[in-house]
Design an enzyme around this catalytic site. Sequence first.
Site, short mmCIF file in Angstrom:
data_model
loop_
_atom_site.label_atom_id
_atom_site.label_comp_id
_atom_site.label_asym_id
_atom_site.label_seq_id
_atom_site.Cartn_x
_atom_site.Cartn_y
_atom_site.Cartn_z
N LYS A 85 0.94 -0.88 -0.27
CA LYS A 85 -0.08 -0.08 0.14
C LYS A 85 0.97 1.71 -0.08
CE LYS A 85 -3.49 2.75 2.75
NZ LYS A 85 -4.45 2.18 3.53
N LYS B 178 -2.32 -1.74 -3.97
CA LYS B 178 -3.19 -0.42 -3.65
C LYS B 178 -2.39 1.28 -4.08
CE LYS B 178 -6.21 1.66 -0.48
NZ LYS B 178 -6.43 1.71 1.01
C1 PBG Z 1 -6.92 3.57 5.62
C2 PBG Z 1 -7.30 3.74 4.90
C3 PBG Z 1 -7.46 3.98 3.15
C4 PBG Z 1 -8.36 3.65 2.28
C5 PBG Z 1 -8.22 2.59 2.43
N1 PBG Z 1 -8.48 2.23 4.10
C6 PBG Z 1 -6.97 5.73 3.50
C7 PBG Z 1 -5.83 5.80 3.76
O1 PBG Z 1 -4.51 5.09 4.07
O2 PBG Z 1 -5.32 6.72 3.98
C8 PBG Z 1 -8.54 4.14 1.03
C9 PBG Z 1 -9.57 3.47 -0.22
C10 PBG Z 1 -9.69 4.42 -1.11
O3 PBG Z 1 -9.11 5.50 -0.83
O4 PBG Z 1 -10.37 4.06 -1.83
N2 PBG Z 1 -7.26 2.22 6.45
#
Ligand code: PBG
Length: 295
Positions: free
Chosen positions: A164, A217
């Site tokens: 991520k 991601k």
């Molecule tokens: C954090 C989380 C995020 C997303 C999913 N889980 C945001 C982040 O890491 O700031 C983002 C998903 C999206 O942008 O659609 N728990």
Amino acid sequence: MYPIFVQPGRDRRDEIASMPGQFRLSSDLLPKLARDIRQLGLGGLMLFGLPEHKDEVGSEAYRSDGIVQEAVQIIKDAVPELLVATDTCLDAYTTHGHCGIVRDGRVDNDATLEYLARVAVSQALAGADIVAPSDMMDGRVFAIRKALDAEGKQDVPIMSYAAKYSSAFYGPFREAADCAPQFGDRRSYQMDPSNRREAIREIELDLEEGADIVMVKPALPYLDIVRDVRAKFDAPVAAYNVSGEYAMLKAAAANGWLDERASVLETMTSIRRAGADIILTYHAPDVAMWLCDAS
Ligand code: PBG
């Protein structure tokens, strides 16, 4: 898979401004949504919760009557065969908006692990079919696996957000889930966008710790990573087509600058072509409908 946002209250369906067509829903509206999603033949739902109250350690994330735990029960009661995954994280539940426990002004990786394990266990006990840790703390897959097994939940798989990246494309989601960090940023735990090989290391570690599905991601700006992961590992690979990717296409389509159906389907095809077995996307219901039309 279709990600959704659950909020407290009754009969509440509030559109998310930066994600046209996506809503924060109260849990009484979930049975109908679950039936629709099942009928469309989608792979399942991914649940994000907006708690009534936030605190320093995000305790509503692991309460048995927390917003997500109740939502899971409601959906599984209404449509037992629909697959329900839960986002396992703290950021929407903490006053500081970070994905972990904050000590001395810093996110404390190791102190966070037991909290994440509690969140995962409470979600599995509520009936979640898959838990999906999105926090990016080191060692959390192992901690969660151990805790699930100890509670008799050895059959609940872990889909880890393994690679991520610290991305600007999460902007609309942070509005939707009200989880923007209140100080600093997430770069101490999320990955540097310029680093390609680190993704392989992160995936390797998560698989060693017991992850069943590994996720990359965001999706579109990281298709090379999806490809690398597909080529190197046999585990199922998920790609998250995130909120900012959704917002871009929706905005362009609303202006008449892009053909929405064609550009969304091409995007999905490219993620699949890169090697994703599972795509998480806010376009999921539209895609399912378009694909049914086409056949
Ligand atoms: C954090 C989380 C995020 C997303 C999913 N889980 C945001 C982040 O890491 O700031 C983002 C998903 C999206 O942008 O659609 N728990």
